[in-house]
Design an enzyme around this catalytic site. Sequence first.
Site, PDB file in Angstrom:
ATOM      1  N   HIS A 238      16.662 -21.989 -35.009  1.00  0.00           N
ATOM      2  CA  HIS A 238      16.900 -20.585 -35.315  1.00  0.00           C
ATOM      3  C   HIS A 238      16.985 -19.847 -33.981  1.00  0.00           C
ATOM      4  O   HIS A 238      16.357 -20.263 -33.007  1.00  0.00           O
ATOM      5  CB  HIS A 238      15.765 -20.027 -36.181  1.00  0.00           C
ATOM      6  CG  HIS A 238      15.914 -18.580 -36.507  1.00  0.00           C
ATOM      7  ND1 HIS A 238      17.016 -18.091 -37.193  1.00  0.00           N
ATOM      8  CD2 HIS A 238      15.138 -17.505 -36.237  1.00  0.00           C
ATOM      9  CE1 HIS A 238      16.893 -16.780 -37.322  1.00  0.00           C
ATOM     10  NE2 HIS A 238      15.762 -16.401 -36.759  1.00  0.00           N
TER      11      HIS A 238
ATOM     12  N   CYS B 118      22.982 -17.293 -37.024  1.00  0.00           N
ATOM     13  CA  CYS B 118      22.032 -16.574 -36.166  1.00  0.00           C
ATOM     14  C   CYS B 118      22.362 -16.738 -34.683  1.00  0.00           C
ATOM     15  O   CYS B 118      22.157 -15.806 -33.896  1.00  0.00           O
ATOM     16  CB  CYS B 118      20.590 -17.017 -36.455  1.00  0.00           C
ATOM     17  SG  CYS B 118      20.304 -18.790 -36.295  1.00  0.00           S
TER      18      CYS B 118
END
Length: 169
Positions: A30, A120
């Site tokens: 992430h 992301c």
Amino acid sequence: MAALESFGATHPGDPQPGDLIEIFRPAYQHWALYLGDGYVINVTPVDEGPPAMFASSKSVFSRKARARMQLLKDVVGNNTYHINNKYDGTYAPLPVEEIIRRAEYFIDQEVSYDLLGNNCEHFVTLLRYGEGVSDQAKRAICAIGVVTAAAGAFSVLGLLRSRSRERQY
């Protein structure tokens, strides 16, 4: 680049405003962008609960996301992270003031999300460099291509084998 860090360890390299933060989840990475004073901006699924829940598979398949300003320690949770401005050799980072201004514009805004085309990593690199890039997405697209090619090859081989059996009878 700083060594891998977790909140149980000391931080040999503290992030600076505008730094890209790569967070190592169990099945994927992430990405967040460091804003300063312990805060980051990152994208989470629109209907996601507490930040620690971001590790769910739901986040990978969501089509909408919300840009959130959260404490880095909350986003990382029990995972590890490191500062990773890996594209600095390819793209010139925007001035820090511009990066932060762009990030502040997106706080609490709903954004579209696509694992392969707008994830992301794309989001934070767009803020830092003015261009959304993602090695993670490129690797996934290559993997899908290899699997598709292999499936096609097996289908052709199966068809050829079944035709050769038909001719024997």
